[in-house]
Design a protein around this motif. Structure first.
Motif, PDB file in Angstrom:
ATOM      1  N   GLY A 185       0.945  -1.250   0.043  1.00 48.51           N
ATOM      2  CA  GLY A 185      -0.008  -0.040   0.125  1.00 48.51           C
ATOM      3  C   GLY A 185       0.945   1.137   0.013  1.00 48.51           C
ATOM      4  N   GLU A 186       0.109   2.497   0.510  1.00 47.34           N
ATOM      5  CA  GLU A 186       1.003   3.672   0.392  1.00 47.34           C
ATOM      6  C   GLU A 186       1.891   3.749   1.625  1.00 47.34           C
ATOM      7  N   GLN A 187       1.040   4.025   2.596  1.00 49.91           N
ATOM      8  CA  GLN A 187       1.617   4.397   4.126  1.00 49.91           C
ATOM      9  C   GLN A 187       0.305   3.911   4.845  1.00 49.91           C
ATOM     10  N   GLY A 220      -2.676   4.769   7.790  1.00 50.50           N
ATOM     11  CA  GLY A 220      -3.312   6.028   8.050  1.00 50.50           C
ATOM     12  C   GLY A 220      -3.489   6.060   9.519  1.00 50.50           C
ATOM     13  N   GLU A 272      -4.007   2.920  11.397  1.00 53.70           N
ATOM     14  CA  GLU A 272      -2.883   1.860  11.223  1.00 53.70           C
ATOM     15  C   GLU A 272      -1.749   2.363  12.371  1.00 53.70           C
ATOM     16  N   PRO A 281      -0.812  -2.793   9.552  1.00 56.93           N
ATOM     17  CA  PRO A 281      -1.200  -2.027   8.226  1.00 56.93           C
ATOM     18  C   PRO A 281      -2.895  -2.650   7.835  1.00 56.93           C
ATOM     19  N   ALA A 318      -9.970   1.894   4.711  1.00 59.42           N
ATOM     20  CA  ALA A 318      -9.112   1.360   3.603  1.00 59.42           C
ATOM     21  C   ALA A 318      -8.949  -0.327   3.782  1.00 59.42           C
ATOM     22  N   ASN A 374       3.554  -1.619   3.358  1.00 59.36           N
ATOM     23  CA  ASN A 374       3.240  -0.330   2.744  1.00 59.36           C
ATOM     24  C   ASN A 374       4.502   0.213   2.366  1.00 59.36           C
TER      25      ASN A 374
HETATM   26  N1  URA Z   1      -3.736   3.033   3.225  1.00 59.30           N
HETATM   27  C1  URA Z   1      -2.304   2.300   2.943  1.00 59.30           C
HETATM   28  O1  URA Z   1      -1.873   2.653   2.068  1.00 59.30           O
HETATM   29  N2  URA Z   1      -1.827   1.595   3.883  1.00 59.30           N
HETATM   30  C2  URA Z   1      -2.590   1.139   5.010  1.00 59.30           C
HETATM   31  O2  URA Z   1      -1.733   0.493   5.703  1.00 59.30           O
HETATM   32  C3  URA Z   1      -3.792   1.937   5.390  1.00 59.30           C
HETATM   33  C4  URA Z   1      -4.255   2.626   4.344  1.00 59.30           C
END
Ligand code: URA
Length: 488
Positions: A333-335, A337, A340, A346, A351, A373
Motif C-alpha cells: 500500500g502507500e503508508q 493511516g 494503522e 497495516p 481502506a 506499505n
Molecule cells: N492505506 C495504506 O496505503 N496503507 C495502510 O496501511 C492503510 C491505508
C-alpha cells in the motif's frame, strides 16, 4: 556421574568454547564420514583439560556428505543456545540428514520443532541484547569510553558484537556479560572472558537523559502491562536506567490516561519532540544501522528505530508489514493511516476494511498473504483534533524502499501487487500513470512480477453509490487476476 557417562562414549570431542562452531563442524564432518553414530559420541567444552579427548579419525575425503546450507546456517545459530546437549543434538540432526535429506522441511518432526524453538530463543535473545544494552560513560576526553553490563540467556555476545561495532563505530565501548565480554577500541574488536556485574560502572549523565526520554514518551492510555513485560521482560529492568520509573508510571496510568484523554493532543507535545530530536539518532548520524535481519520479526524490530527520514518524529510508531514469511504474494500500500498508526498494523482502518472484503470475495485469504506499505510511518497534517493524511514525497518513498527491499528479499514472493501510485513508484523506481497501467504486470530486473492497480481508498472516496459499486467490481476483477497470477 555425567563425566563417567561421557567417558564411556567411544569418542569424546572437546570444543574450544561454548560457541566453537568451527570445532563442532570439523568434528562432525570427521565423525559422519567415518560412520560414527551419535550415540557413540560425547561432546565437552573444557578447553583447559588435557586428558580424555579422543583423537578423531580424519574426514574421509571420498565419503559423500551433503549437508544443506540451510542446516549449517541454522546450526551456527543454535550453537549459541545455552542447552548443554546442543552439540550432540546438532550432530544427531546431521546424522539423520544423511538418510533423510528432506528432514528440515518436516515441521512436525520433534527434532525439527526443537531446532526451531532453539533458533527462536537465540534470535530473541539477540534482539533483547540490542534493545536493552545501556552504556555508561567512564573517563573524560581521550580516556572516555562506554561500558555496559548485560545478562543474556544464551551465548550470543560474539554473534552480536558486529552489530554493536556498526552501530557505535565512533565510540570506544565494552560490553560485559557473565559468559564473555566484547571490547571495541575504535578499530579492533576483541572478545574476551566473562565478567561480574561489579566490574561495570553505576550511574552517569546519559542515564538521566534516558529517564527523561522514557518518561516523556510513555503513553499511559496505551499501557498494556503484559505486552510491555513481554517486550521488556522484568529481568532486564534492573540494568535499565529508565526502568526505575516503570512501577510509578504503571501505578499512575489510570489517572494519567484520563488526563491525557482530556487534553487529546493531535500532534506530539513540543517537549516530546524536543527530547526525541535531541537524543535519538537522525539519518545524518553515523549510528543509524543498516538492516541486517535474518527474518521478518527481526526486521520489524529493527524498523522500530528507523530514522531514515523525518516521518518518525510525528508518527506514533513504525507500522511494519504483516503476514507469513513464505507468502506467495506481497500487497504494497502507500503508508499507514491514522488507525494503522495507532494500532501498529497495516490496513486495519477504513481502506483496510474495503480491501479485506474484496480479497474475501476474490477468495484470497488475507492470513496467507503478506501486506505492507511503501512508507512505514504515518504522514499527516494536524487539523484541530484530526490528523489528515498527507502524501509521502519522493525522498520519503526512496528512504523507505530500504525496508521494502528487505521484506521482498526475505519473503521472496511470486508476485507483488502495487496498490496505487505510491506503491508503484516505490517498486518501479519512478512515477507511473496508474489509471492507464492498471492491470499491467511489469517485470523487474530480477524477474519479480509487479501487478499494478489502484489503492482501495480510491473506492472509499467515490460518492455516487453506482460509481462506487462499479469501481469495487473493477477492483474485484483485479484481485481475481491476482489470484490467478499468484499460483502461476
Ligand atoms: N492505506 C495504506 O496505503 N496503507 C495502510 O496501511 C492503510 C491505508
Amino acid at each position: 556421574m555425567a563425566r563417567t557417562q561421557l567417558n564411556l562414549a567411544a569418542h569424546v570431542v572437546r570444543l574450544e568454547s561454548q560457541t566453537d562452531f568451527a570445532g563442532w563442524r570439523d568434528a562432525a564432518r570427521r565423525l559422519a564420514t567415518n560412520d560414527i553414530p551419535p550415540e557413540d559420541v560425547a561432546w565437552q567444552v573444557e578447553p583447559d583439560r588435557e586428558d580424555g579427548a579422543s583423537e578423531l579419525p580424519a574426514a574421509q575425503a571420498d565419503a559423500r556428505l551433503v549437508v544443506p546450507r540451510d542446516f549449517i546456517e541454522r546450526a551456527e545459530t543454535v550453537i549459541c543456545h545455552c542447552d548443554p546437549e546442543r552439540f550432540g543434538f546438532l550432530y544427531r540432526l546431521l546424522w539423520r540428514l544423511r538418510s533423510e535429506p528432506k528432514l528440515l522441511s518436516i515441521a512436525t518432526d520433534p527434532d525439527i520443532r526443537r531446532l526451531e524453538a532453539m533458533e527462536k530463543a537465540v534470535h530473541r535473545d539477540i534482539h533483547k541484547m540490542r534493545a536493552f544494552v545501556r552504556f555508561r560513560k567512564i573517563g573524560e576526553g581521550a580516556d572516555e569510553r562506554y561500558v555496559a553490563w548485560f545478562e543474556p540467556d544464551h551465548y550470543i555476545v560474539e554473534r552480536n558484537a558486529d552489530f554493536f561495532v556498526r552501530r557505535f563505530t565512533g565510540m570506544r565501548w565494552t560490553i560485559l556479560t557473565p559468559h564473555a565480554s566484547a571490547d571495541w577500541d575504535g578499530e579492533r574488536l576483541a572478545v574476551g572472558p566473562g565478567a561480574a556485574k561489579r566490574d561495570a560502572p553505576a550511574e552517569d549523565d546519559a542515564e538521566a537523559l534516558w529517564r527523561t526520554y522514557f518518561e516523556n514518551v510513555f503513553n499511559p492510555a496505551r499501557l498494556k502491562v503484559k505486552a510491555m513485560q513481554k517486550e521488556m521482560p522484568k529481568k532486564y529492568w534492573r540494568n535499565l536506567p529508565e526502568a526505575s520509573l516503570i512501577p510509578d508510571l504503571i501505578a499512575g496510568a489510570d489517572k494519567a490516561a484520563s488526563d491525557m484523554i482530556a487534553r487529546m493532543p493531535t500532534s506530539p507535545a513540543p517537549h516530546h519532540a524536543k527530547v526525541k530530536a535531541k537524543h535519538w539518532p537522525t539519518p545524518e548520524r553515523s549510528d543509524v544501522v543498516a538492516p541486517e535481519a535474518d527474518d521478518i520479526p527481526e526486521l520489524r524490530e529493527e524498523a522500530k528505530a528507523c530514522r531514515r527520514c523525518p516521518l518518525w518524529r510525528d508518527a506514533t510508531q513504525t507500522v511494519f508489514g504483516e503476514g507469513p514469511e513464505n507468502a506467495d504474494v506481497i500487497f504494497v500500500g502507500e503508508q499507514p493511516g491514522d488507525q494503522e498508526d495507532l494500532a501498529g498494523k497495516p490496513f486495519v482502518g477504513p481502506a483496510g476494511k474495503v480491501f479485506d472484503s474484496i480479497l474475501d470475495d476474490a477468495a484470497i485469504d488475507r492470513r496467507k498473504v503478506y501486506v505492507t506499505n511503501a512508507v512505514k510511518h504515518f504522514k499527516f497534517e494536524p487539523r484541530g483534533k484530526r490528523r489528515i493524511h498527507s502524501k509521502p514525497n519522493a525522498g520519503e518513498i526512496q528512504a523507505c524502499r530500504w525496508w521494502l527491499d528487505k521484506e521482498l528479499d526475505l519473503v521472496k514472493p511470486n508476485l507483488v501487487v502495487a496498490l496505487g501510485a505510491t506503491a508503484a513508484q516505490s517498486l518501479l523506481g519512478k512515477a507511473v500513470p496508474i489509471t492507464k497501467m492498471r492491470g499491467d504486470v511489469v517485470e523487474l530486473e530480477d524477474g519479480l512480477r509487479v501487478f499494478l492497480t489502484i489503492h482501495p481508498s480510491f473506492i472509499l472516496r467515490i460518492r455516487e453509490q453506482e460509481d462506487k459499486e462499479a469501481e469495487r467490481e473493477r477492483f474485484l476483477q483485479d484481485m481475481r487476476k491476482v489470484k490467478q497470477l499468484m499460483g502461476a
